[in-house]
Scaffold this active site. Structure first.
Site, PDB file in Angstrom:
ATOM      1  N   ARG A  75       0.816  -1.219   0.000  1.00 51.47           N
ATOM      2  CA  ARG A  75       0.000   0.000   0.000  1.00 51.47           C
ATOM      3  C   ARG A  75       0.849   1.269   0.000  1.00 51.47           C
ATOM      4  O   ARG A  75       0.432   2.297  -0.543  1.00 51.47           O
ATOM      5  CB  ARG A  75      -0.951  -0.009   1.203  1.00 51.47           C
ATOM      6  N   TYR A  79       0.227   4.468  -2.375  1.00 47.55           N
ATOM      7  CA  TYR A  79       0.038   5.837  -1.902  1.00 47.55           C
ATOM      8  C   TYR A  79       1.058   6.781  -2.540  1.00 47.55           C
ATOM      9  O   TYR A  79       0.725   7.917  -2.900  1.00 47.55           O
ATOM     10  CB  TYR A  79       0.170   5.891  -0.379  1.00 47.55           C
ATOM     11  N   TYR A 101     -12.530  11.242   0.589  1.00 49.27           N
ATOM     12  CA  TYR A 101     -13.760  11.143   1.376  1.00 49.27           C
ATOM     13  C   TYR A 101     -13.446  11.433   2.839  1.00 49.27           C
ATOM     14  O   TYR A 101     -12.326  11.251   3.307  1.00 49.27           O
ATOM     15  CB  TYR A 101     -14.416   9.778   1.202  1.00 49.27           C
ATOM     16  N   HIS A 103     -12.427  13.513   5.947  1.00 44.02           N
ATOM     17  CA  HIS A 103     -11.473  14.614   6.134  1.00 44.02           C
ATOM     18  C   HIS A 103     -10.210  14.279   5.347  1.00 44.02           C
ATOM     19  O   HIS A 103      -9.703  13.167   5.438  1.00 44.02           O
ATOM     20  CB  HIS A 103     -11.158  14.753   7.629  1.00 44.02           C
ATOM     21  N   GLN A 175     -10.027   0.920  11.608  1.00 40.07           N
ATOM     22  CA  GLN A 175      -9.664  -0.162  10.695  1.00 40.07           C
ATOM     23  C   GLN A 175      -9.408  -1.498  11.398  1.00 40.07           C
ATOM     24  O   GLN A 175      -8.404  -2.167  11.142  1.00 40.07           O
ATOM     25  CB  GLN A 175      -8.429   0.247   9.867  1.00 40.07           C
TER      26      GLN A 175
END
Length: 278
Positions: A75, A79, A101, A103, A175
């Protein structure tokens, strides 16, 4: 690239809130509508289509998550690629609106990476606040963080680091569906990893403590999830990527009598005299 082009490039990171269109601030909406290009990482297809319909030019970077299927990539690589796509548009001299989506600065490292890099290269870059899942959580569950205090952290981070938890305060774990996932290539967890999480939480909370599985509604037709379960049952619970684990305070606040005595022993402060401005 000329100096003039470099000075023209601008980045504004905005949030779309959790619900389609209705939670976008007027300022964020203005940038989405007027920017030369909007780069979006919004997972909700309805919000994504809405942004595409009002943006001058639209670039969706959600497909970059397929990078995780490539051997050796995770990931963090995804990113970085998303941030680089944003920077490419800024370097081209465009006013770029990066829309996330919730903040744009909460669990959105892409915006932080892009803003840091843009500023380092001399471009104007800023972030506008948005309505986050935490804001919706407080409103939906009616839990005031000011009553007992609040702790908040990512689930795997809590698991793998030594963190001091206060069970007299509300504790939010983000998460949990990725609990203990260390490869950064998967988007799920296992019952065994969740049991490790429960075992660590059991150091501070009783196993029969009631916790809440929360999911903010993302459109008017969705129902907000607010399922109460026992902590011990977490490993068998149904978790989505958007699920948040809310652990209310397990014990009452205990007064620090030594500090109270110290404060009460202080001399009365003289009144503050305010002088009129001249």
């Amino acid at each position: 690239m000329t100096e003039t082009t470099a000075q023209r490039g601008k980045l504004v990171c905005v949030g779309t809130g959790m619900r389609m269109a209705g939670q976008v601030t007027p300022l964020a909406l203005s940038y989405i509508e007027t920017a030369d290009v909007v780069v979006s990482a919004v997972p909700n297809i309805f919000t994504r289509n809405w942004i595409q319909g009002i943006a001058k030019e639209f670039i969706c970077v959600l497909g970059y998550y397929s990078d995780c299927d490539v051997d050796g990539k995770n990931r963090r690589d995804t990113y970085r690629r998303m941030a680089d796509t944003i920077l490419e548009q800024v370097r081209a001299g465009k006013t770029v609106c990066a829309a996330f989506y919730g903040h744009p600065g909460i669990f959105a490292c892409i915006s932080h990476i892009a803003i840091k890099d843009a500023r380092a290269e001399g471009y104007s870059a800023e972030m506008l606040p948005g309505i986050s899942a935490e804001d919706c959580l407080v409103a939906d569950l009616g839990l005031d963080p000011g009553r007992t205090g609040m702790q908040s952290m990512e689930t795997t981070q809590f698991m793998i680091y030594e963190r001091r938890i206060d069970p007299t305060a509300m504790f939010i774990l983000w998460q949990p569906s990725l609990a203990g996932e260390l490869s950064l290539k998967r988007f799920d967890t296992t019952a065994a990893r969740l049991q490790v999480l429960v075992d660590k939480l059991a150091r501070d909370y009783p196993l029969n403590h009631e916790v809440i599985l929360y999911e903010a509604a993302t459109n008017p037709l969705e129902k907000t999830r607010m399922d109460t379960i026992l902590l011990r049952d977490l490993p068998t619970a149904s978790l989505q990527q958007i699920t948040t684990l809310v652990i209310p305070a397990a014990y009452p606040l205990k007064q620090d009598q030594a500090i109270m005595d110290q404060l009460n022993a202080l001399p009365e402060a003289p009144p503050v005299v305010m002088q009129a401005a001249r």
